[in-house]
Scaffold this active site. Structure first.
Site, PDB file in Angstrom:
ATOM      1  N   GLU A   1       3.012  -0.547  -0.828  1.00 56.79           N
ATOM      2  CA  GLU A   1       1.777   0.235  -0.751  1.00 56.79           C
ATOM      3  C   GLU A   1       0.711  -0.359  -1.667  1.00 56.79           C
ATOM      4  O   GLU A   1       0.864  -0.375  -2.895  1.00 56.79           O
ATOM      5  CB  GLU A   1       2.064   1.693  -1.101  1.00 56.79           C
ATOM      6  CG  GLU A   1       2.894   2.376  -0.035  1.00 56.79           C
ATOM      7  CD  GLU A   1       3.389   3.749  -0.437  1.00 56.79           C
ATOM      8  OE1 GLU A   1       3.794   4.505   0.460  1.00 56.79           O
ATOM      9  OE2 GLU A   1       3.384   4.075  -1.635  1.00 56.79           O
TER      10      GLU A   1
ATOM     11  N   THR B   1      12.839   4.459  -0.109  1.00 62.72           N
ATOM     12  CA  THR B   1      12.329   5.107   1.093  1.00 62.72           C
ATOM     13  C   THR B   1      12.270   4.057   2.176  1.00 62.72           C
ATOM     14  O   THR B   1      11.215   3.547   2.521  1.00 62.72           O
ATOM     15  CB  THR B   1      10.942   5.718   0.869  1.00 62.72           C
ATOM     16  OG1 THR B   1      11.029   6.572  -0.247  1.00 62.72           O
ATOM     17  CG2 THR B   1      10.518   6.547   2.065  1.00 62.72           C
TER      18      THR B   1
ATOM     19  N   THR C   1       5.708   4.581   8.381  1.00 57.06           N
ATOM     20  CA  THR C   1       4.949   5.685   7.770  1.00 57.06           C
ATOM     21  C   THR C   1       3.716   5.087   7.097  1.00 57.06           C
ATOM     22  O   THR C   1       2.697   4.900   7.738  1.00 57.06           O
ATOM     23  CB  THR C   1       5.815   6.491   6.782  1.00 57.06           C
ATOM     24  OG1 THR C   1       6.454   5.597   5.868  1.00 57.06           O
ATOM     25  CG2 THR C   1       6.871   7.303   7.532  1.00 57.06           C
TER      26      THR C   1
ATOM     27  N   LYS D   1      11.782  -0.241   7.859  1.00 61.73           N
ATOM     28  CA  LYS D   1      10.527   0.347   7.426  1.00 61.73           C
ATOM     29  C   LYS D   1      10.633   0.605   5.938  1.00 61.73           C
ATOM     30  O   LYS D   1      11.705   0.849   5.391  1.00 61.73           O
ATOM     31  CB  LYS D   1      10.199   1.641   8.182  1.00 61.73           C
ATOM     32  CG  LYS D   1      11.121   2.822   7.925  1.00 61.73           C
ATOM     33  CD  LYS D   1      10.878   3.643   6.683  1.00 61.73           C
ATOM     34  CE  LYS D   1       9.456   4.138   6.584  1.00 61.73           C
ATOM     35  NZ  LYS D   1       9.274   4.951   5.310  1.00 61.73           N
TER      36      LYS D   1
ATOM     37  N   ASN E   1      -0.910   7.143  -2.464  1.00 65.16           N
ATOM     38  CA  ASN E   1       0.038   8.177  -2.864  1.00 65.16           C
ATOM     39  C   ASN E   1      -0.635   9.443  -3.365  1.00 65.16           C
ATOM     40  O   ASN E   1       0.005  10.490  -3.473  1.00 65.16           O
ATOM     41  CB  ASN E   1       1.006   7.619  -3.907  1.00 65.16           C
ATOM     42  CG  ASN E   1       2.032   6.724  -3.272  1.00 65.16           C
ATOM     43  OD1 ASN E   1       2.977   7.193  -2.653  1.00 65.16           O
ATOM     44  ND2 ASN E   1       1.831   5.426  -3.387  1.00 65.16           N
TER      45      ASN E   1
END
EC number: 2.3.1.35
Length: 394
Positions: free
Chosen positions: A266, A179, A142, A168, A389
């Protein structure tokens, strides 16, 4: 590395976006002993609910995974949609429906486009090949910037036992998995209790030791499928030594994947190991390490390459663990910056700042109050984390 009996496929199904792989399949030509660990979040996605029920038998033959839609918070319709695509795949593969495990990742609250699955299932099955492992790893991404794969081979009873894994994850990482999805295949001949035990042990020491942002999600799972093709002596309750060899190898693969997730956090620019030793108990060491690793002030200092040891000491002090501040030693890599609770001066700080310029480094905190020692793996907080985000759903 390939493992005999396992096949893989990935296609572009436009589950959410066109022009990217987003539907993956892992298939064994025979039913496998299968174990799973799932999210502890009270809000569980439809595929998680279905998988937990199906894995009560400890067997599976296929994993169908999509990115682009989490199928979480979607009610009865979401579960109905998940069951529909499972039935479609089972019929196409010619296997019982309950042999299919489902996994989804992406935006929460949106319904699956069942038509996109039904339109592409046949093409997905036709594309099965032993060479497409990396393509499935790409299809589950993602906000990841790169696929994450790992492998290991060990000798058990004179036979080579192979383990291959993919994962992932880049955000919403912590406290128990996050996640993230991880799928592992092995040719080990192992009973379900030993496979499940090995998985629980490995997850606790790897995926449950990483943090990117302190959040956790609704779809997290780790699945391990073992087809027995290695023909090693059975790993069961009567072979504790072989079980430990397999357990260590599985942990090696899971830790590799876990560290890749942290490194790909991220917006992350650095990977940090927070090691706490000298606690009264391992649990206390872990609590302190987690507190430091999840501190936004500490993580932003890492990004700024600021050896702000005071923020770390403050985090240790609010962790809820009793210790003696006047005993604490603190080091950035091999540079000691605090000894017995006291700052060692500007030269030590300058040397520590050089450590922070590295892409990967460790923070070592010695409480000198016992034998407890644990590690947690984290990354820095950058400006890009906020940007990613702030508009993720777009």
């Amino acid at each position: 590395m390939n493992i005999e009996g396992f096949l893989f496929s990935a296609v572009e199904a436009s589950v959410k976006y066109p022009d990217r792989l987003d539907l993956g399949l892992i298939f064994s030509d025979e039913p496998c002993v299968t174990a799973g660990v799932f999210t502890t979040n009270q809000v569980k996605a439809a595929p998680v609910v279905i998988d937990i029920e199906r894995l009560k038998e400890g067997r599976a033959q296929a994993i169908l995974v999509n990115s682009g839609c989490a199928n979480a918070c979607t009610g009865e319709e979401g579960e109905k949609n998940a069951l529909a695509i499972s039935a479609c795949l089972a019929e196409t593969l010619g296997i019982p429906d309950e042999m299919v495990q489902l996994a989804s990742t992406g935006v929460i609250g949106e319904q699956l486009d069942v038509a996109a699955f039904e339109k592409n299932i046949t093409r997905l099955v036709k594309g099965l090949s032993s060479d497409n492992f990396d393509k499935v790893a790409e299809a589950i991404m993602t906000t990841d910037t790169r696929p994450k794969v790992a492998c290991d081979t060990v000798k058990i009873g004179g036979r080579d036992v192979r383990i291959m894994g993919m994962a992932k994850g880049a955000g919403m990482i912590m406290p128990n998995m996050a996640t993230m999805l991880a799928f592992v295949v092995t040719d080990a001949q192992i009973s379900f209790p030993e496979l499940h035990k090995s998985l629980l042990f490995g997850v606790e020491r790897t995926f449950n030791r990483i943090t990117v942002d302190g959040d956790t999600s609704t779809n997290d799972m780790v699945l391990v499928m073992a087809n027995g093709r290695a023909d090693n002596p059975w790993i069961d309750g009567d072979s504790p030594d072989d079980q430990l060899v397999f357990q260590d190898a599985l942990e090696t693969v899971l830790k590799d994947l876990a560290l890749q997730i942290v490194a790909d956090g991220e917006g992350a620019t650095k990977t940090i190991t927070v090691r706490v030793c000298g606690a009264k108990e391992d649990e206390e060491a872990e609590t302190i390490a987690r507190t430091v690793a999840t501190s936004s002030l500490v993580k932003t200092a890492f990004f700024g390459e600021d050896a702000n040891w005071g923020r770390i000491m403050a985090a240790v002090g609010r962790a809820g663990v009793r210790f003696y501040p006047e005993r604490v030693d603190l080091a950035f890599g091999d540079v000691l910056i605090v000894k017995n609770g006291q700052f060692l001066g500007s030269e030590a700080e300058k040397a520590a700042s050089e450590i922070l310029k590295e892409k990967s480094f460790s923070i070592c905190i010695d409480l000198k109050d016992g034998t407890g020692c644990e590690e947690v793996y984290t990354c820095d907080f950058s400006v890009d984390y906020v940007k990613i985000n702030a508009d993720y759903r777009s």
